[in-house]
Enzyme design. Structure first.
Site, PDB file in Angstrom:
ATOM      1  N   TYR A  92       0.514  -1.562  -0.204  1.00 34.35           N
ATOM      2  CA  TYR A  92      -0.478   0.128  -0.087  1.00 34.35           C
ATOM      3  C   TYR A  92       1.040   1.320   0.363  1.00 34.35           C
ATOM      4  O   TYR A  92       0.120   2.377  -0.338  1.00 34.35           O
ATOM      5  CB  TYR A  92      -1.384   0.368   1.132  1.00 34.35           C
ATOM      6  CG  TYR A  92      -0.186  -0.142   2.681  1.00 34.35           C
ATOM      7  CD1 TYR A  92       0.204   0.828   3.099  1.00 34.35           C
ATOM      8  CD2 TYR A  92      -0.865  -1.065   3.000  1.00 34.35           C
ATOM      9  CE1 TYR A  92       0.942   0.213   4.531  1.00 34.35           C
ATOM     10  CE2 TYR A  92      -0.135  -1.525   4.946  1.00 34.35           C
ATOM     11  CZ  TYR A  92       0.840  -0.834   5.377  1.00 34.35           C
ATOM     12  OH  TYR A  92       1.341  -0.416   6.387  1.00 34.35           O
ATOM     13  N   GLU A  93       2.554   1.547   0.613  1.00 37.05           N
ATOM     14  CA  GLU A  93       2.957   1.682   0.219  1.00 37.05           C
ATOM     15  C   GLU A  93       3.412   2.683  -1.456  1.00 37.05           C
ATOM     16  O   GLU A  93       4.237   3.670  -0.870  1.00 37.05           O
ATOM     17  CB  GLU A  93       4.060   1.664   1.059  1.00 37.05           C
ATOM     18  CG  GLU A  93       3.718   2.102   2.839  1.00 37.05           C
ATOM     19  CD  GLU A  93       4.602   1.375   3.789  1.00 37.05           C
ATOM     20  OE1 GLU A  93       5.497   2.115   3.700  1.00 37.05           O
ATOM     21  OE2 GLU A  93       5.030  -0.392   3.643  1.00 37.05           O
TER      22      GLU A  93
END
Ligand code: HPA
Length: 281
Positions: A92-93
């Site tokens: 998600y980063e």
């Protein structure tokens, strides 16, 4: 002369491997442990600890999430040589698989054979409660990506590889035996990885339940894939920090995750301490 990403990656694994080898002070750990959100306390139990910040390891992730410190710690855990990784990069980063690949492949390059993964997860089962632990018996990759897509480098592993014993049964049995010996309650189940960063909707949680998952999280599946590609054995434990969305009244948040992970951390630490001598056999 400019290097391709792949060449840079190979170079980073080599250089990071050399830095890590120096930190091992002649020891040859066969086990590495990846600490999930809120579970970093285990690193404080390491004796003769040598800490190497990720910043000193070329290609290792630069961390941004609160609760992920970003350091490799080498030393002895319950008398057994280990490497502990505090923090990793989630999908998600970033879309970039290289920081994770560099981490796992550097471990392999310095002689590690077993990867012990841990994470914070949401429970999908009423009998698996908050702050309890779950041995990961299998996973569902719902990330929508696989870190091994793209050109394959045969020096790291084969193009195609099986995942039928991805979460190693023999090693899992050892973790189970350690839990029994230490008196730590340990559920077991299937971990399903969602990409995040949002938590799931109640409808997604119901889907995950019917698909056969027992817990949901946002990590560990990529690490498992990279490790299995490279021939490392994998074992893992989830620390349940909340019930899945819609299964309880609580509103999910990262603060909540960290708070409840720290409640499960004492059991987690006792379990890993007891498991490590068995895993090293
Ligand atoms: N969903 C996804 N990831 C998580 C959760 C959850 O409920 N809890 C901790 N990490």
């Amino acid at each position: 002369m400019s290097m391709t990403l792949q060449q840079l990656h190979v170079e980073n694994v080599k250089r990071s491997g050399a830095v890590v080898t120096k930190s091992l002070a002649g020891r040859a750990p066969k086990i590495a442990i990846v600490l999930g959100s809120g579970l970093g306390g285990l690193a404080d139990r390491i004796e003769q600890a040598v800490t190497v910040p990720y910043a000193e390891l070329p290609g290792f992730p630069v961390l941004t999430v609160q609760g992920h410190a970003g350091a490799l710690v080498a030393g002895l855990l319950n008398g057994v040589p280990v490497i502990v990784l505090k923090g990793r990069k989630h999908f998600y980063e970033t879309d970039d698989p290289y920081p994770l690949k560099t981490m796992v492949r550097t471990l392999r390059a310095v002689g590690v054979e077993t990867l012990f993964l841990s994470n914070a997860a949401g429970s999908l089962r009423a009998n698996i409660g908050v702050s309890q632990l779950m041995l990961i018996t299998d996973h569902i990759n719902f990330l929508g990506l696989n870190p091994l897509t793209g050109a394959n480098d045969e020096t790291f592993g084969p193009r195609f590889f099986g995942m039928s014993d991805a979460w190693d049964r023999a090693l899992s049995a050892k973790v189970r035996a350690a839990a029994d010996a230490a008196g730590v309650p340990l559920h077991s189940g299937v971990y399903m990885a969602f990409r995040g960063p949002s938590f799931e909707t109640p409808a997604e949680i119901r889907m995950a339940q019917t698909w056969g998952a027992d817990a949901v999280g946002m990590s560990s599946v990529p690490e498992c894939l990279i490790a299995r590609h490279g021939g490392l054995k994998v074992v893992g434990v989830s620390c349940i920090t909340n019930m899945g969305a819609g299964l309880s009244e609580e509103n999910l948040s990262h603060a909540h995750t960290l708070e409840n992970a720290s409640k499960g951390a004492a059991d987690f630490e006792r379990l890993v301490m007891a498991a490590v001598p068995l895993l090293a056999e």
